[in-house]
Motif scaffolding. Structure first.
Motif, PDB file in Angstrom:
ATOM      1  N   ASN A  90       0.824  -1.204   0.000  1.00 17.12           N
ATOM      2  CA  ASN A  90       0.000   0.000   0.000  1.00 17.12           C
ATOM      3  C   ASN A  90       0.864   1.262   0.000  1.00 17.12           C
ATOM      4  N   ARG A  91       1.866   1.284   0.872  1.00 22.17           N
ATOM      5  CA  ARG A  91       2.777   2.445   0.927  1.00 22.17           C
ATOM      6  C   ARG A  91       3.500   2.637  -0.402  1.00 22.17           C
ATOM      7  N   ALA A  92       3.997   1.543  -0.985  1.00 27.02           N
ATOM      8  CA  ALA A  92       4.746   1.631  -2.243  1.00 27.02           C
ATOM      9  C   ALA A  92       3.866   2.165  -3.376  1.00 27.02           C
ATOM     10  N   ILE A  93       2.630   1.716  -3.430  1.00 27.58           N
ATOM     11  CA  ILE A  93       1.702   2.188  -4.461  1.00 27.58           C
ATOM     12  C   ILE A  93       1.397   3.666  -4.254  1.00 27.58           C
ATOM     13  N   PHE A  94       1.129   4.060  -3.035  1.00 27.62           N
ATOM     14  CA  PHE A  94       0.853   5.459  -2.726  1.00 27.62           C
ATOM     15  C   PHE A  94       2.042   6.344  -3.091  1.00 27.62           C
ATOM     16  N   GLU A  95       3.258   5.925  -2.718  1.00 23.16           N
ATOM     17  CA  GLU A  95       4.461   6.714  -2.998  1.00 23.16           C
ATOM     18  C   GLU A  95       4.742   6.816  -4.494  1.00 23.16           C
ATOM     19  N   LYS A  96       4.537   5.726  -5.232  1.00 25.94           N
ATOM     20  CA  LYS A  96       4.759   5.759  -6.673  1.00 25.94           C
ATOM     21  C   LYS A  96       3.752   6.685  -7.358  1.00 25.94           C
ATOM     22  N   ALA A  97       2.504   6.631  -6.917  1.00 23.65           N
ATOM     23  CA  ALA A  97       1.476   7.507  -7.486  1.00 23.65           C
ATOM     24  C   ALA A  97       1.777   8.970  -7.189  1.00 23.65           C
ATOM     25  N   ALA A  98       2.303   9.254  -6.009  1.00 23.97           N
ATOM     26  CA  ALA A  98       2.638  10.631  -5.639  1.00 23.97           C
ATOM     27  C   ALA A  98       3.841  11.141  -6.426  1.00 23.97           C
ATOM     28  N   ALA A  99       4.761  10.230  -6.779  1.00 25.31           N
ATOM     29  CA  ALA A  99       5.983  10.620  -7.478  1.00 25.31           C
ATOM     30  C   ALA A  99       5.789  10.779  -8.983  1.00 25.31           C
ATOM     31  N   GLU A 100       4.790  10.113  -9.548  1.00 28.19           N
ATOM     32  CA  GLU A 100       4.563  10.149 -10.996  1.00 28.19           C
ATOM     33  C   GLU A 100       3.139  10.626 -11.263  1.00 28.19           C
ATOM     34  N   THR A 101       3.013  11.844 -11.752  1.00 31.67           N
ATOM     35  CA  THR A 101       1.692  12.449 -11.925  1.00 31.67           C
ATOM     36  C   THR A 101       0.778  11.640 -12.839  1.00 31.67           C
ATOM     37  N   GLY A 102       1.326  10.918 -13.805  1.00 31.82           N
ATOM     38  CA  GLY A 102       0.506  10.097 -14.692  1.00 31.82           C
ATOM     39  C   GLY A 102      -0.126   8.911 -13.989  1.00 31.82           C
ATOM     40  N   LEU A 103       0.332   8.610 -12.776  1.00 29.87           N
ATOM     41  CA  LEU A 103      -0.193   7.471 -12.022  1.00 29.87           C
ATOM     42  C   LEU A 103      -1.084   7.893 -10.860  1.00 29.87           C
ATOM     43  N   LEU A 104      -1.322   9.187 -10.747  1.00 25.81           N
ATOM     44  CA  LEU A 104      -2.137   9.700  -9.652  1.00 25.81           C
ATOM     45  C   LEU A 104      -3.494   9.009  -9.626  1.00 25.81           C
ATOM     46  N   GLY A 105      -3.872   8.494  -8.486  1.00 26.62           N
ATOM     47  CA  GLY A 105      -5.154   7.813  -8.325  1.00 26.62           C
ATOM     48  C   GLY A 105      -5.114   6.326  -8.609  1.00 26.62           C
ATOM     49  N   MET A 106      -3.921   5.785  -8.911  1.00 31.39           N
ATOM     50  CA  MET A 106      -3.866   4.351  -9.212  1.00 31.39           C
ATOM     51  C   MET A 106      -4.144   3.537  -7.953  1.00 31.39           C
ATOM     52  N   GLY A 107      -4.645   2.324  -8.147  1.00 31.31           N
ATOM     53  CA  GLY A 107      -4.923   1.452  -7.024  1.00 31.31           C
ATOM     54  C   GLY A 107      -5.149   0.033  -7.483  1.00 31.31           C
ATOM     55  N   THR A 108      -5.293  -0.845  -6.528  1.00 33.77           N
ATOM     56  CA  THR A 108      -5.538  -2.250  -6.822  1.00 33.77           C
ATOM     57  C   THR A 108      -6.206  -2.923  -5.636  1.00 33.77           C
ATOM     58  N   THR A 109      -6.939  -3.960  -5.912  1.00 32.70           N
ATOM     59  CA  THR A 109      -7.366  -4.855  -4.856  1.00 32.70           C
ATOM     60  C   THR A 109      -6.258  -5.892  -4.707  1.00 32.70           C
ATOM     61  N   LEU A 110      -6.277  -6.630  -3.611  1.00 35.37           N
ATOM     62  CA  LEU A 110      -5.291  -7.701  -3.428  1.00 35.37           C
ATOM     63  C   LEU A 110      -5.890  -8.743  -2.504  1.00 35.37           C
ATOM     64  N   VAL A 111      -5.843  -9.988  -2.938  1.00 36.74           N
ATOM     65  CA  VAL A 111      -6.237 -11.108  -2.090  1.00 36.74           C
ATOM     66  C   VAL A 111      -5.145 -12.159  -2.201  1.00 36.74           C
ATOM     67  N   ALA A 112      -4.715 -12.664  -1.047  1.00 40.99           N
ATOM     68  CA  ALA A 112      -3.607 -13.622  -1.029  1.00 40.99           C
ATOM     69  C   ALA A 112      -3.886 -14.715   0.000  1.00 40.99           C
ATOM     70  N   ALA A 113      -3.396 -15.905  -0.308  1.00 42.80           N
ATOM     71  CA  ALA A 113      -3.478 -17.033   0.620  1.00 42.80           C
ATOM     72  C   ALA A 113      -2.108 -17.672   0.721  1.00 42.80           C
ATOM     73  N   VAL A 114      -1.706 -17.956   1.941  1.00 46.60           N
ATOM     74  CA  VAL A 114      -0.518 -18.764   2.198  1.00 46.60           C
ATOM     75  C   VAL A 114      -1.046 -20.093   2.715  1.00 46.60           C
ATOM     76  N   VAL A 115      -0.710 -21.174   1.995  1.00 46.34           N
ATOM     77  CA  VAL A 115      -1.246 -22.493   2.309  1.00 46.34           C
ATOM     78  C   VAL A 115      -0.123 -23.391   2.821  1.00 46.34           C
ATOM     79  N   GLU A 116      -0.343 -23.936   4.015  1.00 45.73           N
ATOM     80  CA  GLU A 116       0.596 -24.876   4.620  1.00 45.73           C
ATOM     81  C   GLU A 116      -0.217 -26.047   5.142  1.00 45.73           C
ATOM     82  N   ARG A 117       0.097 -27.232   4.638  1.00 43.05           N
ATOM     83  CA  ARG A 117      -0.663 -28.437   4.965  1.00 43.05           C
ATOM     84  C   ARG A 117      -2.128 -28.212   4.636  1.00 43.05           C
ATOM     85  N   ARG A 118      -2.995 -28.334   5.594  1.00 44.69           N
ATOM     86  CA  ARG A 118      -4.435 -28.168   5.341  1.00 44.69           C
ATOM     87  C   ARG A 118      -4.962 -26.840   5.873  1.00 44.69           C
ATOM     88  N   ARG A 119      -4.073 -25.894   6.083  1.00 41.75           N
ATOM     89  CA  ARG A 119      -4.464 -24.589   6.625  1.00 41.75           C
ATOM     90  C   ARG A 119      -4.108 -23.496   5.615  1.00 41.75           C
TER      91      ARG A 119
END
Length: 132
Positions: A90-119
């Motif tokens: 989140n911080r990296a995306i915010f900082e990149k958008a602030a540094a590059e005017t063409g990217l102002l307002g960029m964003g993304t959703t993110l969903v991640a799973a770390v799977v170990e055994r049956r958990r």
């Protein structure tokens, strides 16, 4: 444990460009010898500048930091690791958008799973979800 994973992204009928990124990664042996897996998708916010940039940045940070986390002995808990990586992305995306005017307002959703055994430990931000 064997995990069969497959990823596919489609632009769909509305958008001209695909802003999605995903990762399916075996992070190597976990405690007890079973493999540890990272499965994630980032959906760049459509219609905003840099959605593809934001989703790629989020997936790259997730891959890099969780690969390091997986190799740490003793390994910190997965909940803290996922939370920290999501905040870092989140911080990296915010900082990149602030540094590059063409990217102002960029964003993304993110969903991640770390799977170990049956958990699976799942984290998400935005309207992308994980289903069992």
């Amino acid at each position: 444990m064997i995990i069969d994973a497959f990823g596919l992204s489609d632009t769909g009928r509305v958008r001209e460009a695909n802003e999605d990124n995903f990762i399916l990664l075996n992070l190597g042996p976990a405690n007890g010898g079973d493999d540890l897996f990272l499965l994630a998708v980032a959906d760049g916010i459509g219609g905003h500048a840099g959605g593809a940039v934001a989703s790629r940045l989020a997936v790259d940070i997730l891959k890099r930091d969780l690969t390091v986390w997986a190799g740490t002995k003793p390994r910190p808990d997965v909940k803290s690791a996922l939370g920290g990586v999501f905040e870092k992305a989140n911080r990296a995306i915010f900082e990149k958008a602030a540094a590059e005017t063409g990217l102002l307002g960029m964003g993304t959703t993110l969903v991640a799973a770390v799977v170990e055994r049956r958990r699976a430990s799942v984290a998400n931000v935005g309207d992308s979800r994980a289903y069992l």
